[in-house]
Design a protein around this motif. Structure first.
Motif, PDB file in Angstrom:
ATOM      1  N   SER A   1      18.777 -10.527  60.535  1.00 16.09           N
ATOM      2  CA  SER A   1      19.066  -9.198  60.010  1.00 16.09           C
ATOM      3  C   SER A   1      18.857  -8.766  61.629  1.00 16.09           C
ATOM      4  O   SER A   1      19.358  -8.424  62.417  1.00 16.09           O
ATOM      5  N   THR A   2      20.692  -7.388  60.879  1.00 12.24           N
ATOM      6  CA  THR A   2      20.170  -6.400  62.606  1.00 12.24           C
ATOM      7  C   THR A   2      19.575  -5.808  62.646  1.00 12.24           C
ATOM      8  O   THR A   2      18.960  -4.799  63.866  1.00 12.24           O
ATOM      9  N   ALA A   3      18.700  -5.235  61.491  1.00  9.92           N
ATOM     10  CA  ALA A   3      17.297  -3.765  61.701  1.00  9.92           C
ATOM     11  C   ALA A   3      16.360  -4.952  62.854  1.00  9.92           C
ATOM     12  O   ALA A   3      15.796  -3.929  63.320  1.00  9.92           O
ATOM     13  N   GLU A   4      15.877  -6.630  62.302  1.00 15.54           N
ATOM     14  CA  GLU A   4      14.928  -7.744  62.647  1.00 15.54           C
ATOM     15  C   GLU A   4      15.429  -7.223  64.429  1.00 15.54           C
ATOM     16  O   GLU A   4      14.864  -7.120  65.881  1.00 15.54           O
ATOM     17  N   ALA A   5      17.135  -7.418  64.472  1.00 16.25           N
ATOM     18  CA  ALA A   5      17.378  -7.485  65.847  1.00 16.25           C
ATOM     19  C   ALA A   5      17.302  -6.309  66.598  1.00 16.25           C
ATOM     20  O   ALA A   5      16.841  -6.107  68.311  1.00 16.25           O
ATOM     21  N   HIS A   6      17.651  -5.634  65.775  1.00 16.54           N
ATOM     22  CA  HIS A   6      17.297  -3.702  66.520  1.00 16.54           C
ATOM     23  C   HIS A   6      15.423  -3.173  66.680  1.00 16.54           C
ATOM     24  O   HIS A   6      15.792  -3.059  68.236  1.00 16.54           O
ATOM     25  N   GLU A   7      14.655  -3.930  66.599  1.00 14.49           N
ATOM     26  CA  GLU A   7      13.230  -4.022  66.648  1.00 14.49           C
ATOM     27  C   GLU A   7      12.781  -4.583  68.493  1.00 14.49           C
ATOM     28  O   GLU A   7      12.184  -4.150  68.236  1.00 14.49           O
ATOM     29  N   VAL A   8      13.526  -5.827  68.038  1.00 17.93           N
ATOM     30  CA  VAL A   8      13.260  -6.531  69.957  1.00 17.93           C
ATOM     31  C   VAL A   8      13.843  -5.770  70.984  1.00 17.93           C
ATOM     32  O   VAL A   8      13.256  -5.745  71.232  1.00 17.93           O
ATOM     33  N   LEU A   9      14.883  -5.778  70.302  1.00 14.54           N
ATOM     34  CA  LEU A   9      16.039  -4.807  71.116  1.00 14.54           C
ATOM     35  C   LEU A   9      15.471  -3.481  71.715  1.00 14.54           C
ATOM     36  O   LEU A   9      15.643  -3.293  72.835  1.00 14.54           O
ATOM     37  N   GLU A  10      14.909  -2.671  71.023  1.00 17.06           N
ATOM     38  CA  GLU A  10      14.813  -1.477  71.117  1.00 17.06           C
ATOM     39  C   GLU A  10      13.306  -1.304  72.008  1.00 17.06           C
ATOM     40  O   GLU A  10      13.075  -0.533  72.767  1.00 17.06           O
ATOM     41  N   LYS A  11      12.384  -2.411  71.690  1.00 17.87           N
ATOM     42  CA  LYS A  11      10.827  -2.347  72.997  1.00 17.87           C
ATOM     43  C   LYS A  11      11.502  -2.965  73.975  1.00 17.87           C
ATOM     44  O   LYS A  11      10.449  -2.814  74.972  1.00 17.87           O
ATOM     45  N   LEU A  12      12.753  -2.981  74.641  1.00 15.63           N
ATOM     46  CA  LEU A  12      12.892  -3.335  75.822  1.00 15.63           C
ATOM     47  C   LEU A  12      13.434  -2.900  76.826  1.00 15.63           C
ATOM     48  O   LEU A  12      13.212  -0.847  76.661  1.00 15.63           O
ATOM     49  N   PRO A  13      12.749  -2.210  77.987  1.00 20.90           N
ATOM     50  CA  PRO A  13      12.493  -1.342  78.975  1.00 20.90           C
ATOM     51  C   PRO A  13      13.853  -0.386  79.032  1.00 20.90           C
ATOM     52  O   PRO A  13      13.042   0.971  79.012  1.00 20.90           O
ATOM     53  N   LEU A  14      14.350  -0.689  78.779  1.00 22.08           N
ATOM     54  CA  LEU A  14      15.872  -0.069  78.819  1.00 22.08           C
ATOM     55  C   LEU A  14      16.296   0.895  78.154  1.00 22.08           C
ATOM     56  O   LEU A  14      16.595   1.813  78.304  1.00 22.08           O
ATOM     57  N   GLY A  15      15.811  -0.275  77.071  1.00 17.84           N
ATOM     58  CA  GLY A  15      15.747   0.678  75.685  1.00 17.84           C
ATOM     59  C   GLY A  15      14.826   2.029  75.379  1.00 17.84           C
ATOM     60  O   GLY A  15      15.210   2.877  74.827  1.00 17.84           O
ATOM     61  N   ILE A  16      13.911   1.648  75.246  1.00 16.61           N
ATOM     62  CA  ILE A  16      12.710   2.676  75.517  1.00 16.61           C
ATOM     63  C   ILE A  16      13.348   3.716  76.782  1.00 16.61           C
ATOM     64  O   ILE A  16      13.127   4.844  75.928  1.00 16.61           O
ATOM     65  N   ALA A  17      13.618   3.285  77.673  1.00 16.10           N
ATOM     66  CA  ALA A  17      14.041   4.574  78.481  1.00 16.10           C
ATOM     67  C   ALA A  17      16.013   5.367  78.002  1.00 16.10           C
ATOM     68  O   ALA A  17      15.849   6.597  78.878  1.00 16.10           O
ATOM     69  N   GLY A  18      16.355   4.580  77.320  1.00 14.45           N
ATOM     70  CA  GLY A  18      17.189   5.605  76.327  1.00 14.45           C
ATOM     71  C   GLY A  18      18.498   4.725  77.152  1.00 14.45           C
ATOM     72  O   GLY A  18      19.575   5.789  77.272  1.00 14.45           O
ATOM     73  N   MET A  19      18.572   3.746  78.135  1.00 13.38           N
ATOM     74  CA  MET A  19      19.244   3.669  79.042  1.00 13.38           C
ATOM     75  C   MET A  19      20.158   2.961  78.816  1.00 13.38           C
ATOM     76  O   MET A  19      21.547   2.315  79.424  1.00 13.38           O
ATOM     77  N   MET A  20      19.712   2.201  77.409  1.00 17.82           N
ATOM     78  CA  MET A  20      20.874   1.134  76.859  1.00 17.82           C
ATOM     79  C   MET A  20      20.831   0.643  75.300  1.00 17.82           C
ATOM     80  O   MET A  20      20.014   1.370  75.222  1.00 17.82           O
ATOM     81  N   GLU A  21      21.941   0.831  75.201  1.00 18.29           N
ATOM     82  CA  GLU A  21      22.016   0.943  72.830  1.00 18.29           C
ATOM     83  C   GLU A  21      22.973  -0.291  73.164  1.00 18.29           C
ATOM     84  O   GLU A  21      23.928  -0.735  73.763  1.00 18.29           O
ATOM     85  N   PHE A  22      23.213  -0.878  71.725  1.00 17.22           N
ATOM     86  CA  PHE A  22      23.329  -2.319  71.998  1.00 17.22           C
ATOM     87  C   PHE A  22      23.729  -2.051  69.895  1.00 17.22           C
ATOM     88  O   PHE A  22      23.978  -1.500  69.644  1.00 17.22           O
ATOM     89  N   GLU A  23      25.506  -2.674  70.014  1.00 15.74           N
ATOM     90  CA  GLU A  23      25.748  -3.066  69.257  1.00 15.74           C
ATOM     91  C   GLU A  23      25.336  -4.324  68.612  1.00 15.74           C
ATOM     92  O   GLU A  23      25.905  -4.842  69.241  1.00 15.74           O
ATOM     93  N   LEU A  24      25.119  -4.283  67.586  1.00 15.40           N
ATOM     94  CA  LEU A  24      24.875  -5.361  66.303  1.00 15.40           C
ATOM     95  C   LEU A  24      25.584  -5.775  65.835  1.00 15.40           C
ATOM     96  O   LEU A  24      26.002  -5.310  65.108  1.00 15.40           O
TER      97      LEU A  24
END
Length: 169
Positions: free
Chosen positions: A127-150
Motif C-alpha cells: 500500500s502507499t501508506a506502508e511505503a510512506h511510513e518507510v520513506l518519511e523516516k529517511l533523513p531528507l524526509g524527516i528534515a522536510g527536504m524531500m517529498e514523494f509521489e507514491l
C-alpha cells in the motif's frame, strides 16, 4: 477462489469475443497425429487490422480482475528546504538509511532522476501508506527536504485472460 472465478469470467469474455470476431482463429491449435502437416498449411492467421481484444469485453475484464498492489513506485522531489548546502549535510545519513532499507528488503531498487533533482525508489510494500511510513523516516524526509509521489503497482491484470476458464455452452 474469488480471484480464480474472476479470471475465469474474464477469459470467457475473451473467448466469446474471439469466436464472435474470429480475430485469433487458427493461431492456437494443437494437432496430433497424421493431420499435423495439413494443419500447418491451413492454420494461417487471418488478416485483421486490429487483433487486440475488442472494446466491448474490456469492461467485463476490468470488473473481473482486481490486481493487488505488490510494489510502490516512489518518485521523490526536493522541496524548497532542500538547498544544495542543506542536502550536502544530510546526504551521508540519507545514503546509509537507504542502504539499510535496501538490505532489510524494504527498498528494492533506487535510481536518480536524469531530468531535475530527485530519486525514484521501487518499494516492497502493498500500500502507499506502508511505503510512506518507510520513506518519511529517511533523513531528507524527516528534515522536510524531500517529498514523494507514491504510485501503487501490481501484476498486469489483462494477463488473467490467458489462464481463465473457457466459456461454457
Amino acid at each position: 477462489m474469488v480471484v480464480l472465478q474472476a479470471l475465469w469470467t474474464a477469459f470467457r469474455s475473451f473467448a466469446t469475443a474471439r469466436s464472435r470476431f474470429g480475430c485469433f482463429e487458427g493461431c492456437c491449435e494443437v494437432v496430433l497425429g497424421s493431420d499435423a502437416d495439413a494443419a500447418k498449411e491451413n492454420s494461417k492467421m487471418p488478416e485483421v487490422k486490429n487483433p487486440r481484444v475488442h472494446a466491448e469485453i474490456l469492461p467485463a475484464l476490468a470488473a473481473a480482475v482486481v490486481a493487488p498492489a505488490t510494489k510502490i513506485l516512489a518518485i521523490g522531489s526536493v522541496t524548497a528546504k532542500g538547498t544544495p548546502e542543506a542536502i550536502a549535510s544530510v546526504r551521508p545519513h540519507e545514503v546509509r538509511a537507504t542502504v539499510r532499507n535496501h538490505l532489510a528488503g524494504k527498498i528494492e531498487q533506487w535510481f536518480s532522476l536524469t531530468e531535475g533533482r530527485g530519486v525514484v525508489f521501487i518499494v516492497n510494500a502493498t500500500s502507499t501508506a506502508e511505503a510512506h511510513e518507510v520513506l518519511e523516516k529517511l533523513p531528507l524526509g524527516i528534515a522536510g527536504m524531500m517529498e514523494f509521489e507514491l504510485i501503487a503497482l501490481g501484476p498486469l491484470a489483462p494477463l488473467a485472460m490467458l489462464i481463465a476458464e473457457p466459456p461454457r455452452s
